[in-house]
Scaffold this active site. Sequence first.
Site, PDB file in Angstrom:
ATOM      1  N   ASP A   1       0.817  -1.214   0.000  1.00 52.58           N
ATOM      2  CA  ASP A   1       0.000   0.000   0.000  1.00 52.58           C
ATOM      3  C   ASP A   1       0.852   1.266   0.000  1.00 52.58           C
ATOM      4  O   ASP A   1       2.028   1.236   0.348  1.00 52.58           O
ATOM      5  CB  ASP A   1      -0.922   0.005   1.229  1.00 52.58           C
ATOM      6  CG  ASP A   1      -0.128  -0.053   2.509  1.00 52.58           C
ATOM      7  OD1 ASP A   1       0.871  -0.829   2.566  1.00 52.58           O
ATOM      8  OD2 ASP A   1      -0.466   0.668   3.470  1.00 52.58           O
ATOM      9  N   GLU A   2       0.221   2.323  -0.366  1.00 52.56           N
ATOM     10  CA  GLU A   2       0.740   3.670  -0.160  1.00 52.56           C
ATOM     11  C   GLU A   2       2.185   3.873  -0.635  1.00 52.56           C
ATOM     12  O   GLU A   2       3.045   4.309   0.114  1.00 52.56           O
ATOM     13  CB  GLU A   2       0.609   4.062   1.320  1.00 52.56           C
ATOM     14  CG  GLU A   2      -0.847   4.085   1.776  1.00 52.56           C
ATOM     15  CD  GLU A   2      -1.003   4.526   3.225  1.00 52.56           C
ATOM     16  OE1 GLU A   2      -2.036   5.148   3.526  1.00 52.56           O
ATOM     17  OE2 GLU A   2      -0.102   4.269   4.048  1.00 52.56           O
ATOM     18  N   VAL A   3       2.425   3.539  -1.886  1.00 53.68           N
ATOM     19  CA  VAL A   3       3.734   3.809  -2.487  1.00 53.68           C
ATOM     20  C   VAL A   3       3.630   5.148  -3.222  1.00 53.68           C
ATOM     21  O   VAL A   3       2.825   5.274  -4.139  1.00 53.68           O
ATOM     22  CB  VAL A   3       4.093   2.689  -3.494  1.00 53.68           C
ATOM     23  CG1 VAL A   3       5.444   2.974  -4.121  1.00 53.68           C
ATOM     24  CG2 VAL A   3       4.060   1.337  -2.813  1.00 53.68           C
TER      25      VAL A   3
END
Lengths: 663, 663
Positions: free
Chosen positions: B308-310
């Site tokens: 997630d959340e790259v």
Amino acid sequence: MVKLAALVVTTSAIAFAAEPNLMPLPAKYSLGSGRLAIDQNFHASTVGQCGPILVRALDRFAHRLSMQTGIPGQGGPLTSATLEVQCDHASKPIQALGEDESYTLEVDSKQARLNAPNTLGALRGLETFLQLVQQDDEGFAVPVISIQDQPRFPWRGLLLDVCRHWMPIEVVKRTLDGMAAVKMNVFHWHLADDQGFRVESKRFPKLQGMGSDGHYFTQAQVREVIEYARDRGIRVVPEFDIPGHSTSWLVGYPELGTDPGPYQIERHWGIFDPTLDPSKEAVYQFLEKFVGEMAPLFDDQYFHIGGDEVNGKQWTASEHVQAFMKRESLKDIHQFHRYFNRRLQAIVQKHGKRMEGWDEILEPDLPKSIVIQSWRGQKSLNEAVQQGYSGLLSGGYYLDLMQSTEAHYAVDPVDESLGSLTDEQKTRILGGEACMWVEFATHENVDGRIWPRAAAIAERLWSPQSVRNVYSMYTRLDAISRHLETSAGLTHRSAYGAMLQRLAGDDRVEPLRVLADVVEPVKEYTRSSGNPDYTQFTPLNRLVDTVRPESDAGRNLRYSIAAKDWAAVRRTLVLWRDNEALLRPTIERRSLLKEIAPLSTNLSQVAAVGLAALDRIEGRTPEAPTLDASQILRNAAKPVAELLLMAVPGVNALVTISIGGKH
Amino acid sequence: MVKLAALVVTTSAIAFAAEPNLMPLPAKYSLGSGRLAIDQNFHASTVGQCGPILVRALDRFAHRLSMQTGIPGQGGPLTSATLEVQCDHASKPIQALGEDESYTLEVDSKQARLNAPNTLGALRGLETFLQLVQQDDEGFAVPVISIQDQPRFPWRGLLLDVCRHWMPIEVVKRTLDGMAAVKMNVFHWHLADDQGFRVESKRFPKLQGMGSDGHYFTQAQVREVIEYARDRGIRVVPEFDIPGHSTSWLVGYPELGTDPGPYQIERHWGIFDPTLDPSKEAVYQFLEKFVGEMAPLFDDQYFHIGGDEVNGKQWTASEHVQAFMKRESLKDIHQFHRYFNRRLQAIVQKHGKRMEGWDEILEPDLPKSIVIQSWRGQKSLNEAVQQGYSGLLSGGYYLDLMQSTEAHYAVDPVDESLGSLTDEQKTRILGGEACMWVEFATHENVDGRIWPRAAAIAERLWSPQSVRNVYSMYTRLDAISRHLETSAGLTHRSAYGAMLQRLAGDDRVEPLRVLADVVEPVKEYTRSSGNPDYTQFTPLNRLVDTVRPESDAGRNLRYSIAAKDWAAVRRTLVLWRDNEALLRPTIERRSLLKEIAPLSTNLSQVAAVGLAALDRIEGRTPEAPTLDASQILRNAAKPVAELLLMAVPGVNALVTISIGGKH
């Protein structure tokens, strides 16, 4: 029964100079002005050669400080040391009686310095520092102070019975944490009694195998406890109580007894007939091997053999014992017991230990190296030191008797009202031990039986004899009680809440708490002598098992009356009067509470009596109809469900004042 | 911010049939009349081949029953079995997704029978039995009842982040105990993130050596936790979040990153730039060895790789990454991330695992064996199952966002309002996971963040979809909250008291508790987005860190108003109005409380507004002078010290009623 009337205080008693929230109070201290901030940058470091015990102590110190403040113990920039701990040398590898425990602590607004001759003093000083941490209006801080401290007595102990009810190792460890927090230094581990043999013996595995219901400490756990204690500056003295109190030994080894058996683990409370048989040579062979196994496991210099409460019935009735006594010219049971003690002492000494025992072992023939622990009181203790023995006091320090902290606090090991002692004799009064016998305690409520009252006994044994102001003691006790839970991990406050909630079920607990806060368990041996049906299996889940040994609310009412704080008195009495209506539905729904219905009614009625008296004192027309005050108070003074209503003494005083009397 | 007005309830909502104090409610049950007594003779025994897990479970059962009742677990005569547990066969050695968890429990007035196809069902049934134990007016008992139960979803999880703040193994264990008590069956262990790498790697020791501040689980501890969980019927799924959220990996192994470093453990909260570099072959070699080490340690079939959340900033800025992307015809960062996921999936699969990841990994190229965990919500979840993947829901179940239990309870993994799903697609909705991210939680307050709210999510995932009555849920939640502490050993209730006492210092804690009971922390991401200075080292010792996510007192006021219980409403409002005077001195003495001074004033003023409204409703002349009610309420609705005053919604409703409006 305790005399309730005697609990009334006078105004003069409650005046005292402000003191730091320390217990025990230091030997000498001087409060300055200002504060040392405890913030994220705070940390402690050591100088000198204190050894690994202090390194571990500083780790615990950081963790506990973090628990006290909620400030993480890491992350701030490590600038200069904020608490510098310096000791000259490490304490002895095996902590010894009489080792120096002194320290000085100097706190100014920039930093603190703790100096001690050895590790023990440093440990004591760290506890002082933690007790000083307070949240003020700027943050967490320690006041500017200068302390020079050392103990009055070298032996400041706590006995924990783990036999009558099993106490798991977690209980033992947190008890040690509590002891360390109030500078106690001897853990007296009562490991064998009629109701349980609680240590693993590899040579005689039937001791724990048949005598413990599977609840015993392995030798690895014993070593773990001793190391845990040593890290906290506490000696561990084991007690194996013989020749009486030994039923649990005889379950696996009936041949050691006078009667042939078979024996079963005792489930009741009291003094029982089974004893080891001093006339049997096999008993000494057994003890030689047993002590030989236990002596190196418990590495303290002292070894407690009990020796109390031998009723001698089996001996008197036994032909072979009588024949033996005649052969050895032992005139009576007492001499027969002495014979046993002399032979036991030789075994204990052979294995490098000094023998310790209760009053009953006192006799002129034993070497002066032994220590007498007096459960009988100062008179008995004085006799011991006058005969050349060393001794320590436990009479007056029995925590299981549910006495007030004040009562324990008033007891001093050195009591010359019974006859003067020489300085040398006084030196042989080593100190004292608080005792926690657990016929009526389990792992759930034992913390509340020990704490915070043991802290006041710790002060009696550490602080100068002149430290005796009761009101100051109670004020500081209140703070130390919280500290013992927050910083030392004890559960006496949270367990009280949890046990109350269990009693209330899914109902609101507050009304039950109001009542619980103002009652105390019956005192002395009333519970066990009044009810022979109590056994090891009796659930200890009633209100009497839950409430505190001493009611703060009851005492606070008396103090408020003494201070003529009529507004506070009225607030309390209204709360109590109105509580009955709130509590009654819960009482009716919960079987365990049914027995306290009269108690709740009594509280309401006593409060009404108090309010009428207060109205008279304040010149108001009493709201309540005329009550038969004296009958209500007499009735309410009687125990209900083994509980005493501690609203009575205060309201008694109030009634006396209201009719113009002195209280 | 949460809409306070929406929290007002109507009378009709609070009518519901009496239900047993169970959470989750069973699939089917029928309450009889009468009770099965739980006394000293009660015990449980097994029939059939359930294996050692059930033997240990019965030991814990006996201990917990003893904690719930205060009745010792031994000593009564063992007559006939009172609870007979029968299972057909043992559950699988490694607990698998979708194993049968059904059971039946038949309780009559003489005995109880628990039957299950396997050990898992027996474990679930034992928890049901323990929840049924109540103290009534005759003693402790379980009601006569017949239960046929099985879960709605096979995946009922709880994610615990142990990275942002370190959570010691004791926290993990008691979390597992709480999960078992409410029949959750997947512990999602979030083990690596920017702020900490929390598992020992023997192959890459710099992961924990440089990435954890020394706070990590040894492999022995991991095995201990997995065994502990398995004993309770809980699978353990580890998460190693990559390629983003990986700063802590790069501290020891900067060569895995896109930028050369050096890197330091991240101390702030948010989304950060450091990522593993998908263009480096060495990264896959590293992951091959790393997954090869972790796959056998964590023996569950599933392996969570985060994903997630790259933010891709380092990738976009890197010449060698851009060159690689061009070479591989990867058009954008998103495709580059997909490339990484495909190669990672191959590694994970090679080591015998099914890969799990957050929404972001969803793409058509990955095998359908993977599982998508949706933090984005049902829409995203539905897309996953429509594409043929399995998935589970976490959106709506984030416990750290401080939402009401009611809000979580309303979220269902199957939401067809967003478009219908085939039965086969619905089957691939495996369930859901509550998530506890710990930017604002430590070992002290984490229990209170998870419990009791997670119990309602557990019910959503276990019980039939039709179980939705909110008032019933809250009534049972109140009981289960106590049960979780008494029987399962959680600390959410006791820690609340302890943290409040720390805030109050040596002052009486009750007035602070009155205020604390009626405030809630600000919601969603308000704390982290509002204050960029928060770090891993910020003390979490303020009132906002102490209070419960949801105020029972605030809700109870709303319910009392809905029920027109004006006496209860008045009692509450008087308590609040008068609290300011009692609390003010403590606020002035304690630095940590200074920030809440306006909150205390607001409570008093809002209560006065409420009392004036109540006077009008009851036809009394208002006692208070005319207040500018709307201004007071508007002002009091604003957060103070990151806290919301939950007296406002109820009083708003009261004012509306008092002026003749509908609320």
